[in-house]
Design a protein around this motif. Structure first.
Motif, mmCIF file in Angstrom:
data_model
loop_
_atom_site.group_PDB
_atom_site.id
_atom_site.type_symbol
_atom_site.label_atom_id
_atom_site.label_comp_id
_atom_site.label_asym_id
_atom_site.label_seq_id
_atom_site.Cartn_x
_atom_site.Cartn_y
_atom_site.Cartn_z
ATOM 1 N N THR A 41 0.660 -1.328 -0.043
ATOM 2 C CA THR A 41 -0.032 -0.157 0.120
ATOM 3 C C THR A 41 0.771 1.268 0.095
ATOM 4 O OG1 THR A 41 -0.072 0.180 2.573
ATOM 5 C CG2 THR A 41 -1.842 -0.959 1.169
ATOM 6 N N GLY A 118 -2.611 -6.926 6.347
ATOM 7 C CA GLY A 118 -3.170 -7.057 4.936
ATOM 8 C C GLY A 118 -4.557 -6.473 5.104
ATOM 9 N N ARG A 119 -5.162 -5.849 3.962
ATOM 10 C CA ARG A 119 -6.417 -5.329 3.917
ATOM 11 C C ARG A 119 -7.385 -6.534 4.302
ATOM 12 N NH1 ARG A 119 -8.195 -0.722 2.402
ATOM 13 N NH2 ARG A 119 -6.175 -0.132 1.341
ATOM 14 N N HIS A 120 -7.492 -7.647 3.723
ATOM 15 C CA HIS A 120 -8.494 -8.607 4.034
ATOM 16 C C HIS A 120 -7.788 -9.679 5.132
ATOM 17 C CE1 HIS A 120 -10.804 -7.523 0.605
ATOM 18 N NE2 HIS A 120 -9.516 -7.493 -0.180
ATOM 19 N N ARG A 121 -8.404 -9.874 6.289
ATOM 20 C CA ARG A 121 -8.011 -10.530 7.250
ATOM 21 C C ARG A 121 -9.261 -10.781 8.203
ATOM 22 N NH1 ARG A 121 -7.344 -5.244 7.643
ATOM 23 N NH2 ARG A 121 -8.181 -4.051 9.496
ATOM 24 N N ILE A 140 -2.909 -1.050 7.344
ATOM 25 C CA ILE A 140 -2.868 -1.771 6.354
ATOM 26 C C ILE A 140 -1.564 -1.551 5.491
ATOM 27 C CG2 ILE A 140 -4.192 -2.487 4.216
ATOM 28 C CD1 ILE A 140 -6.644 -1.477 5.856
ATOM 29 N N TYR A 142 -0.373 -3.830 3.159
ATOM 30 C CA TYR A 142 -0.403 -4.844 1.933
ATOM 31 C C TYR A 142 -1.909 -5.049 1.348
ATOM 32 C CZ TYR A 142 -0.847 -9.235 4.462
ATOM 33 O OH TYR A 142 -1.258 -10.114 5.092
ATOM 34 N N GLU A 143 -2.065 -5.200 0.149
ATOM 35 C CA GLU A 143 -3.238 -5.544 -0.462
ATOM 36 C C GLU A 143 -3.126 -7.025 -0.715
ATOM 37 O OE1 GLU A 143 -5.838 -3.647 -0.597
ATOM 38 O OE2 GLU A 143 -5.115 -1.607 -0.589
ATOM 39 N N ASN A 145 -5.013 -8.972 -3.794
ATOM 40 C CA ASN A 145 -5.782 -8.675 -4.904
ATOM 41 C C ASN A 145 -6.015 -10.180 -5.412
ATOM 42 O OD1 ASN A 145 -5.796 -5.962 -4.720
ATOM 43 N ND2 ASN A 145 -3.623 -6.118 -5.676
#
Length: 232
Positions: A41, A118-121, A140, A142-143, A145
Motif C-alpha cells: 500500500t 493486510g486489507r483482508h483478514r 494496512i 499490503y493488499e 488482490n
C-alpha cells in the motif's frame, strides 16, 4: 490411479517456499497459479507511539519497516522467523489469531501495539485486544488482490489426473471454489476448518485438514495424502 499432480495457489514467493518443503515426487510437474497477488500500500508507518507490533503473516513483515529490536508478537513459526530475520524482537504469541488474542488480551504492560496487516483478514484483532484493555491500532501495509486461475491450472483440473490442492486461507479456498472449472479430481488440503467450510459444496475426490495451521503441518498433510494415493 495415476500419480497425483500438485497445484499451488499461494502468491508466487509463498508457493515457491512451500514447494521446497516437499519431496521431489511432489515437486515434479507442480503447477503454480496464484489466486492472490500481494501488493504494497506504500503507507508510511510511524512506530514511535507504540511499544510493539503484531504480525499475523509473513507478508506483513515483508511490507513493514525494519524492526530495530522492537518487540513483535507473531502468529505461527514462519511469521515469527520472518520477523526475527527482519530485526524484530520476535516471539510467537499463538499458532493462529484466536490463540494470539487469548495470549495477549489484557496485557496492558506490553502496549500500545500496532497490527501491521493486510486489507483482508479474519476478525478484528485490534478491536478485540483494545476492548480487553490492550490498546491496539491497525495499519494496512499490503493488499491481497484476487487473481483468476491460469489456463494451465484449469487444464490440469479438467484432466484425468488427480490434483492435490493445498489451500491456506478461507478467502483463497472460497475463491478457488468459485474459479475451479472442475473439482471431481481434486484432493484438497485445507489449513483450517474455516478454510474447509468454503469447499463443502464442491464435489471433491478427497479432502483433508491440516493438524494445525502451519506451513509444516500443511506440508505433512500433503505428503500424507500423496503417499495414501500412490502406495499400493
Amino acid at each position: 490411479m495415476p500419480q497425483p499432480r500438485l497445484l499451488l495457489t499461494r502468491p508466487q514467493l509463498g508457493a515457491a517456499q512451500f514447494l521446497e518443503r516437499l519431496s521431489p515426487a511432489l515437486r515434479m510437474g507442480a503447477v503454480i497459479s496464484p489466486l492472490v497477488e500481494i501488493a504494497p500500500t506504500a503507507v508510511l508507518v510511524d512506530l514511535t507511539p507504540f511499544a510493539g507490533v503484531i504480525f499475523t503473516s509473513a507478508n506483513g513483515v515483508a511490507h513493514a519497516p525494519a524492526g530495530g529490536g522492537m518487540p513483535a508478537y507473531c502468529v505461527g513459526p514462519q511469521t515469527t522467523a520472518a520477523a526475527a530475520n527482519s530485526g524484530w524482537q520476535a516471539q510467537m504469541a499463538g499458532l493462529d489469531a484466536e490463540a494470539m488474542i487469548a495470549n495477549l488480551s489484557g496485557r496492558t504492560d506490553i502496549g500500545p501495539l500496532l497490527h501491521l496487516a493486510g486489507r483482508h483478514r479474519r476478525g478484528d484483532i485490534a478491536g478485540i485486544l483494545s476492548a480487553s484493555g490492550l490498546t491496539t491500532q491497525v495499519v494496512i501495509v499490503y493488499e491481497q488482490n484476487l487473481m483468476p486461475l491460469s489456463p494451465e491450472a484449469q487444464a490440469l483440473l479438467e484432466g484425468s489426473t488427480p490434483v492435490i490442492v493445498p489451500l491456506f486461507s478461507p478467502r483463497s479456498a472460497h475463491h478457488f471454489a468459485q474459479q475451479a472449472a472442475c473439482t471431481t479430481g481434486v484432493m484438497a488440503v485445507s489449513i483450517s476448518s474455516a478454510a474447509a467450510e468454503a469447499l463443502e459444496a464442491l464435489p471433491l475426490y478427497a479432502h483433508d485438514v491440516a493438524a494445525e495451521p502451519t506451513g509444516e503441518a500443511m506440508a505433512e498433510a500433503v505428503e500424507k495424502l500423496f503417499r495414501r494415493t500412490t502406495l499400493p
